[in-house]
Design a protein around this motif. Structure first.
Motif: not given
Length: 256
Positions: A145-152, A157-162
């Motif tokens: 996900s683009t959330s891998a780049l960080g999302n407030r 979820y960001s950690a999982a997608k990264a």
């Protein structure tokens, strides 16, 4: 429904196939000629999806499971293999959100998201690679996900997608000699039940939420599950055999 002679005997498994992106990918792969195992916690969703594929002339089976449970994963993959044939394509799409700011996030919020995304993808891949390495051919597509780049509000979820991106690159290194490629798709804003739930959480109508997102996207629209299915279709094709270890952002514009 078109049938490719190359894919006609091949079997794909799609997790999180009960709705949204997973359901769209399952439909597209069936259209491409794959037999498809649809896996999801939502038994009704995958059975309905499988029945629709069969009604359209394809081969499919819907199996309910919790992807974070090793026993259920082994049983589900074995069932797909017995009913459809050796699965050599795997789409790791199953995912959940438990959004909250860090100071409000519970251990359960963290563990549940990491378990479904990362543990689930690990268990599924470990099981399916047995068939891929035996067949000397395979395709793995992991949903990041683009959330891998960080999302407030999405530290879990960001950690999982990264993590899915590092997982993908390592799979490409380890499995390449067996004719198996591994790639990740990182969607931007996709109109699904999940993003609708996010809109509700932040107190916006889904239409206003989508409009606000579209205004920040270079192509001036939000994505659809079919946009992701189109990319997955390419990545599992014969033509993508020299593409491996890549993260493809499907977000209507560039991402850093």
């Amino acid at each position: 429904m078109r049938r490719s002679p190359v894919t006609a005997s091949r079997v794909a498994i799609v997790t999180g196939a009960g709705r949204g992106i997973g359901a769209a990918v399952a439909r597209r792969l069936a259209s491409d000629g794959f037999a498809v195992g649809l896996l999801d916690l939502d038994e009704a969703g995958v059975k309905q999806g499988a029945e629709a594929i069969v009604a359209d002339g394809g081969r499919a089976v819907g199996v309910a499971l919790d992807v974070s449970d090793a026993g259920q994963v082994e049983a589900a993959v074995t069932r797909v293999a017995e009913e459809l044939g050796a699965p050599t394509v795997l789409i790791n799409n199953a995912g959940i959100t438990r959004d909250n700011l860090l100071f409000k996030m519970t251990e359960q919020d963290w563990d549940s998201v990491l378990n479904v995304h990362l543990r689930g993808s690990f268990l599924m891949t470990r099981e399916v690679q047995k068939y891929q390495t035996q067949e000397k051919w395979g395709r793995i597509v992991n949903l990041s996900s683009t959330s891998a780049l960080g999302n407030r509000g999405q530290v879990n979820y960001s950690a999982a997608k990264a993590g899915m991106q590092g997982f993908t690159k390592t799979l490409a290194i380890e499995l390449g000699k067996f004719g198996v490629t591994a790639n990740a798709i990182a969607p931007g804003f996709i109109a699904t039940d999940m993003t609708a739930a996010t809109a509700e959480r932040v107190g916006m109508s889904f239409e206003d939420f989508k409009a606000a997102a579209a205004s920040q996207i270079p192509v001036q629209r939000v994505g659809t599950p079919e946009d992701i299915a189109n990319v997955a279709s390419f990545l599992v094709s014969e033509g993508a055999g020299f593409v491996s270890g890549q993260v493809i952002y499907v977000a209507g514009g560039p991402k850093d």
